[in-house]
Design a protein around this motif. Structure first.
Motif, PDB file in Angstrom:
ATOM      1  N   GLN A  97       0.831  -1.200   0.000  1.00  0.00           N
ATOM      2  CA  GLN A  97       0.000   0.000   0.000  1.00  0.00           C
ATOM      3  C   GLN A  97       0.872   1.258   0.000  1.00  0.00           C
ATOM      4  N   THR A  98       1.918   1.237   0.787  1.00  0.00           N
ATOM      5  CA  THR A  98       2.812   2.390   0.890  1.00  0.00           C
ATOM      6  C   THR A  98       3.496   2.677  -0.436  1.00  0.00           C
ATOM      7  N   ALA A  99       4.044   1.638  -1.049  1.00  0.00           N
ATOM      8  CA  ALA A  99       4.739   1.810  -2.330  1.00  0.00           C
ATOM      9  C   ALA A  99       3.795   2.330  -3.408  1.00  0.00           C
ATOM     10  N   GLU A 100       2.577   1.805  -3.460  1.00  0.00           N
ATOM     11  CA  GLU A 100       1.601   2.251  -4.457  1.00  0.00           C
ATOM     12  C   GLU A 100       1.222   3.713  -4.230  1.00  0.00           C
ATOM     13  N   ALA A 101       1.039   4.103  -2.959  1.00  0.00           N
ATOM     14  CA  ALA A 101       0.666   5.486  -2.656  1.00  0.00           C
ATOM     15  C   ALA A 101       1.763   6.452  -3.079  1.00  0.00           C
ATOM     16  N   LEU A 102       2.993   6.102  -2.812  1.00  0.00           N
ATOM     17  CA  LEU A 102       4.102   6.966  -3.201  1.00  0.00           C
ATOM     18  C   LEU A 102       4.245   7.038  -4.714  1.00  0.00           C
ATOM     19  N   ALA A 103       4.034   5.914  -5.394  1.00  0.00           N
ATOM     20  CA  ALA A 103       4.099   5.909  -6.854  1.00  0.00           C
ATOM     21  C   ALA A 103       3.004   6.793  -7.452  1.00  0.00           C
TER      22      ALA A 103
END
Length: 271
Positions: A97-103
């Motif tokens: 979730q974190t990686a997707e949000a930052l992307a």
């Protein structure tokens, strides 16, 4: 002739000062279940207020690209939530979730610590695992750790959650999701702000900020948290880099005190 309201000007000055300090610290938040493109547009429009921009908007991950487009060039940061609101997801899912949000364009990640596991720590290592995975996925992005202090309740559990969050790289300690009955309290804030003060000591690996969220809706509430932060961390410590209010209902009170009036009703969540 004696002024029949001798304190009115002083009260107005104090209200203006509090509002002037608080508005740039605001994470304008909207995390209702019925959010859509229209409510996101409205949130972004409110974030650039007649009295200046707030620190950030905090919204569901799916609205990050829209907010990024609407707020380009304003200086308002984009925050979102992961492991929210229950704090029960597996570490790898929270990291995803974190990686997707930052992307998608998020600047800041507000992650819920697995607070139900705090009272069983260290027999449950889930809090460490989730926060370590989030920190790794977040990289240099701001990571705010939501402790859900109203559910932890006892100072010993709040202190334990604070220690775990700081050890795992929290940039901010945040009181609440705004989804439980008890949100921010001054007692919990004191424990959290003492950790922020301790992080200022030489040799500390990371300076830690504080975010008060859950139930702060008026100038009196804002004043109390600012005064506590000034007392514990020093009068020059509070800034958007170290202190935030997570709220939407507070904005109208701040604008009214600054002479702009309240032009929008607070959202039903009153985060």
């Amino acid at each position: 002739m004696t002024d029949p309201h001798p304190d009115q000007g002083a009260m107005s000055d104090e209200s203006w000062t509090i509002a002037h300090r608080a508005l740039p610290l605001l994470d304008l938040t909207s995390l209702n279940e019925d959010e859509d493109e229209a409510t996101t547009d409205a949130l972004c429009a409110r974030a650039v207020s007649p009295a200046g921009p707030v620190a950030a908007v905090c919204l569901w991950p799916r609205f990050i690209p829209q907010a990024r487009e609407r707020l380009a060039g304003t200086g308002v940061r984009i925050a979102t939530v992961v492991n929210f609101p229950g704090g029960s997801l597996a570490p790898e899912k929270v990291a995803e979730q974190t990686a997707e949000a930052l992307a998608d364009g998020a600047d800041e990640i507000d992650v819920v610590i697995p607070y139900h596991s705090i009272m069983h720590y260290p027999h449950s290592t889930q809090p460490d695992e989730v926060l370590a995975a989030t920190r790794e996925a977040a990289g240099d992005a701001v990571m705010k750790v939501i402790l859900e202090t109203g559910c932890l309740a006892k100072p010993v559990f709040i202190e334990r959650a604070v220690e775990i969050a700081v050890r795992n790289g929290a940039d901010f300690l945040k009181t609440s999701t705004g989804k439980v009955q008890v949100g921010a309290t001054l007692g919990a804030a004191r424990i959290m702000l003492e950790a922020c003060r301790d992080s200022l000591k030489p040799g500390s690996p990371r300076r830690v900020g504080f975010k008060a969220s859950g139930g702060i809706r008026d100038l009196d509430g804002a004043r109390d948290y600012l005064a506590l932060a000034d007392h514990i961390c020093g009068p020059g410590w509070v800034s958007p880099a170290t202190f935030r209010f997570g709220a939407s209902g507070l904005l109208d009170a701040l604008l009214a005190a600054l002479g702009h009036g309240g032009t929008h009703p607070p959202p039903s969540s009153a985060y």
